[in-house]
Enzyme design. Sequence first.
Site, mmCIF file in Angstrom:
data_model
loop_
_atom_site.group_PDB
_atom_site.id
_atom_site.type_symbol
_atom_site.label_atom_id
_atom_site.label_comp_id
_atom_site.label_asym_id
_atom_site.label_seq_id
_atom_site.Cartn_x
_atom_site.Cartn_y
_atom_site.Cartn_z
ATOM 1 N N GLY A 118 -7.346 5.540 -0.895
ATOM 2 C CA GLY A 118 -7.891 4.341 -0.252
ATOM 3 C C GLY A 118 -7.249 3.083 -0.831
ATOM 4 C CG ASP A 153 -8.889 6.558 -4.152
ATOM 5 O OD1 ASP A 153 -8.380 5.535 -3.649
ATOM 6 O OD2 ASP A 153 -10.117 6.793 -4.101
ATOM 7 C CG HIS A 188 -8.060 -5.522 -7.366
ATOM 8 N ND1 HIS A 188 -7.235 -5.710 -6.285
ATOM 9 C CD2 HIS A 188 -9.241 -6.113 -7.058
ATOM 10 C CE1 HIS A 188 -7.889 -6.374 -5.349
ATOM 11 N NE2 HIS A 188 -9.109 -6.620 -5.791
ATOM 12 C CB ILE A 238 -0.940 -0.035 1.215
ATOM 13 C CG1 ILE A 238 -1.915 -1.204 1.029
ATOM 14 C CG2 ILE A 238 -1.687 1.285 1.367
ATOM 15 C CD1 ILE A 238 -2.719 -1.533 2.240
ATOM 16 C CG LEU A 239 2.383 2.723 -3.301
ATOM 17 C CD1 LEU A 239 2.062 2.785 -4.782
ATOM 18 C CD2 LEU A 239 3.866 2.943 -3.042
HETATM 19 C C1 GAR Z 1 -2.397 -9.954 -10.743
HETATM 20 O O1 GAR Z 1 -3.453 -10.873 -10.775
HETATM 21 C C2 GAR Z 1 -2.865 -8.621 -10.211
HETATM 22 O O2 GAR Z 1 -4.162 -8.299 -10.561
HETATM 23 C C3 GAR Z 1 -2.744 -8.864 -8.721
HETATM 24 O O3 GAR Z 1 -1.530 -9.537 -8.577
HETATM 25 C C4 GAR Z 1 -1.332 -10.370 -9.732
HETATM 26 C C5 GAR Z 1 0.063 -10.132 -10.248
HETATM 27 O O4 GAR Z 1 0.380 -11.063 -11.232
HETATM 28 N N1 GAR Z 1 -2.780 -7.631 -7.992
HETATM 29 C C6 GAR Z 1 -3.369 -7.504 -6.800
HETATM 30 O O5 GAR Z 1 -3.885 -8.433 -6.206
HETATM 31 C C7 GAR Z 1 -3.327 -6.108 -6.219
HETATM 32 N N2 GAR Z 1 -4.201 -6.014 -5.109
HETATM 33 P P1 GAR Z 1 1.653 -10.873 -12.153
HETATM 34 O O6 GAR Z 1 2.840 -10.581 -11.214
HETATM 35 O O7 GAR Z 1 1.822 -12.210 -12.832
HETATM 36 O O8 GAR Z 1 1.385 -9.762 -13.118
#
Ligand code: GAR
Length: 194
Positions: free
Chosen positions: A142, A140, A108, A91-92
Site C-alpha cells: 500500500g 508494504d 514519512h 510509488i514502487l
Molecule cells: C522528508 O521529509 C521525507 O520524510 C519526505 O520527503 C522529505 C525528503 O527530504 N518523504 C515523503 O514525503 C515520502 N512520502 P530530504 O530529501 O531532505 O531527505
Amino acid sequence: MLSVVVLISGTGSNLLALLKAADHPLYPVRILAVGSDRAAEGLAHADLYGVPSFVVERGRFSDVETWSAKLQETIEHFNPDLVVLAGFMRILPPSFVSRFSPNLINIHPSLLPLFPGAHAVRDALAAGARETGVTIHVVDKGVDTGPVIAQRTVTVMPADDQASLHERIKFQEHELLVETVLSIAEKRTELVGR
Ligand code: GAR
C-alpha cells in the site's frame, strides 16, 4: 555491519544524516550506494562521501514495471541487507516491494496513519493539526500503510508555514533515521512484513 542502499528524489538531507553517521567507525552501517529516479540534488552528498550513485529515470521507461525492474536489478548488483527510501517520491510496484520487503523501509513526514501520501506536511497544516511528526515504517504494497517501526511527534506552532514545519520535522527525521538504522543493524529492531 549492515549494508544499505538509500533511494532519494530530492535534497537528500536524510541521506546526508545517514552518510555522516556511517562515517563514524563505531556506527555499524555501510552505505553501499545511493539511487534516484531523477538527477536529484542530494546525489552530490554521495559523491562527497565517495559512495557510488545511480539514476534510473522513470521517464526513460515505457511503464512502471520495466522501470522498477531496472531499479531492482541495479540495487541487486550491490546486494544490500536493507533498502532505505529517504525522500523517494515514487510509488514502487508490488513486484519491487515483494523482492525487498520487509528489508525495505520508508521515512514519512507525519504520524501515520495520519496524512499519508506526497503532501503530508501541507495536509497536516490544512487540517489544523496541533501536532504531527515522523514515521519510519516497513514498506508494504500500500501507500504509507506498512508496519510502523518508529515515530516521533512534532508540535505545530501557530505561526508555522509549510517550510518552517517541514524544517522542524526534518530535524527529527535525521535523528530518528540514524537511530532506527542503528537499531536494525544491532538487531534490536526486527523488520517484519505483513
Ligand atoms: C522528508 O521529509 C521525507 O520524510 C519526505 O520527503 C522529505 C525528503 O527530504 N518523504 C515523503 O514525503 C515520502 N512520502 P530530504 O530529501 O531532505 O531527505
